[in-house]
Motif scaffolding. Sequence first.
Motif, PDB file in Angstrom:
ATOM      1  N   LEU A  55       1.539   8.576   3.933  1.00  0.00           N
ATOM      2  CA  LEU A  55       2.232   7.343   3.594  1.00  0.00           C
ATOM      3  C   LEU A  55       1.418   6.521   2.606  1.00  0.00           C
ATOM      4  N   ASN A  56       2.082   6.043   1.592  1.00  0.00           N
ATOM      5  CA  ASN A  56       1.465   5.225   0.556  1.00  0.00           C
ATOM      6  C   ASN A  56       2.056   3.827   0.593  1.00  0.00           C
ATOM      7  N   CYS A  57       1.324   2.884   0.060  1.00  0.00           N
ATOM      8  CA  CYS A  57       1.748   1.492  -0.010  1.00  0.00           C
ATOM      9  C   CYS A  57       0.960   0.855  -1.147  1.00  0.00           C
ATOM     10  N   ASP A  58       1.546  -0.133  -1.797  1.00  0.00           N
ATOM     11  CA  ASP A  58       0.831  -0.785  -2.892  1.00  0.00           C
ATOM     12  C   ASP A  58      -0.424  -1.511  -2.410  1.00  0.00           C
ATOM     13  N   ARG A  59      -0.569  -1.703  -1.111  1.00  0.00           N
ATOM     14  CA  ARG A  59      -1.745  -2.391  -0.552  1.00  0.00           C
ATOM     15  C   ARG A  59      -2.833  -1.433  -0.082  1.00  0.00           C
ATOM     16  N   PHE A  60      -2.553  -0.121  -0.126  1.00  0.00           N
ATOM     17  CA  PHE A  60      -3.526   0.877   0.308  1.00  0.00           C
ATOM     18  C   PHE A  60      -4.238   1.456  -0.908  1.00  0.00           C
ATOM     19  N   ALA A  61      -5.525   1.746  -0.761  1.00  0.00           N
ATOM     20  CA  ALA A  61      -6.281   2.388  -1.840  1.00  0.00           C
ATOM     21  C   ALA A  61      -5.868   3.857  -1.973  1.00  0.00           C
ATOM     22  N   SER A  62      -5.464   4.473  -0.853  1.00  0.00           N
ATOM     23  CA  SER A  62      -5.004   5.857  -0.876  1.00  0.00           C
ATOM     24  C   SER A  62      -4.021   6.061   0.266  1.00  0.00           C
ATOM     25  N   GLY A  63      -3.373   7.213   0.301  1.00  0.00           N
ATOM     26  CA  GLY A  63      -2.402   7.514   1.338  1.00  0.00           C
ATOM     27  C   GLY A  63      -3.054   7.686   2.703  1.00  0.00           C
ATOM     28  N   VAL A  64      -2.264   7.432   3.753  1.00  0.00           N
ATOM     29  CA  VAL A  64      -2.749   7.561   5.129  1.00  0.00           C
ATOM     30  C   VAL A  64      -1.792   8.430   5.926  1.00  0.00           C
ATOM     31  N   ASN A  65      -2.304   9.100   6.979  1.00  0.00           N
ATOM     32  CA  ASN A  65      -1.474   9.947   7.820  1.00  0.00           C
ATOM     33  C   ASN A  65      -0.955   9.232   9.052  1.00  0.00           C
TER      34      ASN A  65
END
Length: 127
Positions: free
Chosen positions: A22-32
């Motif tokens: 999952l990606n978000c404009d607030r994340f530096a990279s994707g998360v599971n």
Amino acid sequence: MGELIHLYGETDGVNTTGTFTLNCDRFASGVNMILVPKGVKAKVWCKRISGSPVSVVIKYTSNAMSTPINWVTLSNEFLQSPGELILEKRRPIVILGSTGTEAIQVDWSQQTAAKSYVELEVELTED
């Protein structure tokens, strides 16, 4: 009203099962997985599924720090044919961060490996 975040991910087009990154404009990279901080409610208001046929499963755990993690299915949606499925909730899926170890993850499965996409609108509010 809390803070609304837009999460999005896609299948890899090679495998028939997996966990969305999952990606978000607030994340530096994707998360599971998304950890729900202590004292916060995560409310899943909207799901959009598009692309090739796919089953999308939202799962919950009360302890993301355990090994192995025990996931429980909260929601299962199936896009039966190529296209788009938009599901907006009048009552959201609510995950309460009681200890700070609660988490959600989004899995997928397909009969034939292909590209499919998921988007979630999640509101974060203080409890």
